[in-house]
Design a protein around this motif. Structure first.
Motif, PDB file in Angstrom:
ATOM      1  N   PHE A 121       0.821  -1.220   0.000  1.00 49.11           N
ATOM      2  CA  PHE A 121       0.000   0.000   0.000  1.00 49.11           C
ATOM      3  C   PHE A 121       0.849   1.262   0.000  1.00 49.11           C
ATOM      4  O   PHE A 121       1.880   1.322   0.665  1.00 49.11           O
ATOM      5  N   CYS A 122       0.393   2.263  -0.759  1.00 44.36           N
ATOM      6  CA  CYS A 122       1.076   3.564  -0.796  1.00 44.36           C
ATOM      7  C   CYS A 122       0.035   4.676  -0.745  1.00 44.36           C
ATOM      8  O   CYS A 122      -1.089   4.513  -1.217  1.00 44.36           O
ATOM      9  N   SER A 123       0.451   5.835  -0.202  1.00 46.79           N
ATOM     10  CA  SER A 123      -0.452   6.991  -0.121  1.00 46.79           C
ATOM     11  C   SER A 123      -0.646   7.636  -1.477  1.00 46.79           C
ATOM     12  O   SER A 123      -1.668   8.278  -1.739  1.00 46.79           O
ATOM     13  N   ILE A 132       1.093   7.196  -5.818  1.00 47.41           N
ATOM     14  CA  ILE A 132       1.989   6.378  -6.642  1.00 47.41           C
ATOM     15  C   ILE A 132       3.041   7.285  -7.280  1.00 47.41           C
ATOM     16  O   ILE A 132       2.713   8.214  -8.031  1.00 47.41           O
ATOM     17  N   CYS A 133       4.305   7.033  -6.975  1.00 52.52           N
ATOM     18  CA  CYS A 133       5.402   7.861  -7.492  1.00 52.52           C
ATOM     19  C   CYS A 133       5.554   7.633  -8.998  1.00 52.52           C
ATOM     20  O   CYS A 133       5.319   6.519  -9.489  1.00 52.52           O
ATOM     21  N   ASN A 134       5.997   8.663  -9.699  1.00 51.64           N
ATOM     22  CA  ASN A 134       5.986   8.608 -11.166  1.00 51.64           C
ATOM     23  C   ASN A 134       7.018   7.654 -11.777  1.00 51.64           C
ATOM     24  O   ASN A 134       6.962   7.370 -12.969  1.00 51.64           O
ATOM     25  N   TYR A 135       7.952   7.159 -10.971  1.00 49.80           N
ATOM     26  CA  TYR A 135       8.993   6.271 -11.500  1.00 49.80           C
ATOM     27  C   TYR A 135       8.811   4.827 -11.036  1.00 49.80           C
ATOM     28  O   TYR A 135       9.582   3.939 -11.408  1.00 49.80           O
ATOM     29  N   CYS A 136       7.758   4.578 -10.237  1.00 49.19           N
ATOM     30  CA  CYS A 136       7.685   3.318  -9.483  1.00 49.19           C
ATOM     31  C   CYS A 136       7.346   2.118 -10.355  1.00 49.19           C
ATOM     32  O   CYS A 136       6.411   2.149 -11.149  1.00 49.19           O
ATOM     33  N   ASN A 137       8.114   1.062 -10.139  1.00 50.29           N
ATOM     34  CA  ASN A 137       7.883  -0.186 -10.858  1.00 50.29           C
ATOM     35  C   ASN A 137       7.659  -1.350  -9.884  1.00 50.29           C
ATOM     36  O   ASN A 137       7.843  -2.500 -10.247  1.00 50.29           O
ATOM     37  N   GLY A 176       7.951  -2.955   0.717  1.00 52.66           N
ATOM     38  CA  GLY A 176       6.728  -2.486   0.061  1.00 52.66           C
ATOM     39  C   GLY A 176       6.935  -1.991  -1.341  1.00 52.66           C
ATOM     40  O   GLY A 176       7.931  -2.298  -1.970  1.00 52.66           O
ATOM     41  N   GLY A 177       5.930  -1.160  -1.758  1.00 52.73           N
ATOM     42  CA  GLY A 177       4.909  -0.481  -0.982  1.00 52.73           C
ATOM     43  C   GLY A 177       5.466   0.414   0.126  1.00 52.73           C
ATOM     44  O   GLY A 177       6.623   0.759   0.140  1.00 52.73           O
ATOM     45  N   THR A 178       4.582   0.711   1.047  1.00 47.04           N
ATOM     46  CA  THR A 178       4.941   1.554   2.188  1.00 47.04           C
ATOM     47  C   THR A 178       4.486   0.861   3.468  1.00 47.04           C
ATOM     48  O   THR A 178       3.380   1.120   3.976  1.00 47.04           O
ATOM     49  N   ALA A 190      10.008   2.527   5.618  1.00 46.60           N
ATOM     50  CA  ALA A 190       9.121   3.635   5.987  1.00 46.60           C
ATOM     51  C   ALA A 190       9.332   4.811   5.045  1.00 46.60           C
ATOM     52  O   ALA A 190      10.448   5.067   4.608  1.00 46.60           O
ATOM     53  N   ASN A 191       8.251   5.517   4.759  1.00 43.83           N
ATOM     54  CA  ASN A 191       8.372   6.788   4.054  1.00 43.83           C
ATOM     55  C   ASN A 191       8.326   7.902   5.085  1.00 43.83           C
ATOM     56  O   ASN A 191       7.516   7.847   6.030  1.00 43.83           O
ATOM     57  N   PRO A 192       9.168   8.924   4.923  1.00 43.91           N
ATOM     58  CA  PRO A 192       9.299   9.944   5.978  1.00 43.91           C
ATOM     59  C   PRO A 192       7.971  10.599   6.364  1.00 43.91           C
ATOM     60  O   PRO A 192       7.743  10.880   7.545  1.00 43.91           O
TER      61      PRO A 192
HETATM   62  S1  SF4 Z   1       6.439   1.655  -3.573  1.00 38.27           S
HETATM   63 FE1  SF4 Z   1       7.757   3.390  -3.059  1.00 38.27          FE
HETATM   64  S2  SF4 Z   1       8.300   4.283  -5.052  1.00 38.27           S
HETATM   65 FE2  SF4 Z   1       6.493   2.966  -5.386  1.00 38.27          FE
HETATM   66  S3  SF4 Z   1       4.717   4.315  -5.207  1.00 38.27           S
HETATM   67 FE3  SF4 Z   1       5.083   3.424  -3.200  1.00 38.27          FE
HETATM   68  S4  SF4 Z   1       6.395   4.943  -2.143  1.00 38.27           S
HETATM   69 FE4  SF4 Z   1       6.477   5.416  -4.333  1.00 38.27          FE
END
Ligand code: SF4
Length: 376
Positions: free
Chosen positions: A10-12, A14-19, A61-63, A95-97
């Motif tokens: 799970f993420c808050s 979606i980052c533009n580079y995420c795979n 993750g994810g987060t 963890a994400n900050p």
């Molecule tokens: S997994 Fe990491 S890089 Fe991908 S969307 Fe979530 S926070 Fe962003």
């Protein structure tokens, strides 16, 4: 001993580079997912009977920091119930900050997490904005300080290099900022722009470019020198750590070890059998609920593939591959078999062959794929 990998998708945003294998956070889905994860960890009667020894737990993750600390405590309790966990088990949580505060960090520490790994990526706000990250540099610094305050004595952070518009000095500014935060461990990743990543379109629209290849090499080499001067010793192509703080979990991947993966898209390797779970979050939850297997891709690796893997991953370590151990495990004299192909790399100063050790030099790490292709 086994490592246990737990995927939290799970993420808050979606980052533009995420795979990676991830989706947007939804509280109801998260609750069902944690139930499914605990059920998968419990396994069938076979797992209960075996209670295999394990000494690392890794929430990736994810987060994972979007979980409630009570979820984390429940999942760790399930691992302790169904595996013979070592007393000094390393328990890492990514963890994400922006997703933590002092109270949450204290609760995660109380839940048993003893290593925290922050996805900082950059200490320059404009770079973080280009990557569509939700935090800024001051939030990252605060999270690292809060983690210390919460009692974490094993803190890692990730930085990404070769970012759009990032030049050598920009990158080194982030490296210096990371050093100033005094982490115990640092991972340096090279940005890969995937063909279908939204970042690729963003870069085209804004005419952002990546620095030339030679600059990327300078970024890597200079960062490693500065990190070592600061007491963070390189132990793997992309990882540095203070003494005794190398990632025990990740070392299993690079030392021909064994680990189990739980959760959607997680993979494991035990006894030469590689398995991968279904990727979809709802597919995973549904299969667990119906008592169906979630590992749909299971195959026994043949001896050649296992050997290739052991060499390929072992060479990522600065200590390299122990050829005597490989000979004992796979009954293969690696140097005799690959000498003709490897000798030119030794002559070029990219590879060291020293008795029973085969290791890349730092220059060799820049060209690791070419050296490792010998084993593929
Ligand atoms: S997994 Fe990491 S890089 Fe991908 S969307 Fe979530 S926070 Fe962003």
């Amino acid at each position: 001993m086994l490592g246990l990998y737990l995927h939290i998708p799970f993420c808050s945003a979606i980052c533009n580079y995420c795979n990676f294998n991830r989706g947007l956070f939804d509280a109801g889905q998260k609750a069902r997912y944690v139930d499914a994860l605990v059920a998968e960890i419990a396994g069938g009667p076979e797992r209960a009977a075996l209670r295999r020894p394990a000494d690392t737990i890794y929430f990736g993750g994810g987060t994972p920091s979007l979980l409630d600390p009570s979820d984390v405590a429940r999942i760790i309790a399930a691992c302790r119930e169904h595996f013979d966990m070592a007393g000094d088990t390393e328990i890492t949580l990514e963890a994400n900050p922006e997703s933590v505060d002092p109270a949450k960090l204290a609760a995660l520490r109380a839940a048993g997490v003893n290593r925290i790994s922050f996805g900082v990526q950059s200490f320059r706000d404009e770079e973080l904005r280009r990557l569509s990250r939700l935090h800024d540099a001051s939030r990252a610094r605060a999270a690292l300080a809060d983690a210390r305050g919460a009692g974490f004595d094993n803190i890692s952070l990730d930085l990404m290099m070769w970012l759009p518009e990032q030049r050598v000095d920009d990158w080194l500014a982030s490296v210096d900022a990371a050093i100033a935060c005094a982490p115990d461990h640092l991972s340096l990743y090279l940005l890969e722009v995937y063909p279908n990543a939204p970042l690729k379109d963003d870069m085209a629209r804004a005419q952002w470019s990546q620095a030339p290849d030679d600059d990327a090499a300078t970024m890597y080499m200079t960062a490693m020198e500065r990190l070592e001067a600061a007491g963070l010793e390189q132990y793997e192509i992309s990882n540095v750590a203070r003494s005794g703080r190398a990632s025990r979990h990740n070392l299993k991947y690079w030392t021909d070890g064994e680990w189990l993966g739980f959760g959607c898209g997680a993979h494991g390797t035990v006894g030469g059998v590689r398995s991968k779970n279904v990727s979809g979050i709802d597919d995973y939850i549904g299969r667990i609920a119906q008592g169906q297997p979630v590992a749909t891709d299971v195959r026994r690796m043949d001896a050649a593939e296992r050997l290739g893997d052991a060499l390929f991953t072992g060479l990522r370590l600065t200590s390299g591959v122990n050829l005597a151990a490989v000979r004992q495990r796979y009954d293969v004299d690696v140097w005799a078999r690959y000498r003709v192909d490897l000798a030119p790399f030794v002559d070029a100063g990219l590879l060291r062959h020293d008795g029973d050790r085969l290791a890349l030099t730092r220059e060799g790490m820049l060209l690791a794929n070419e050296v490792m292709s010998v084993f593929v």
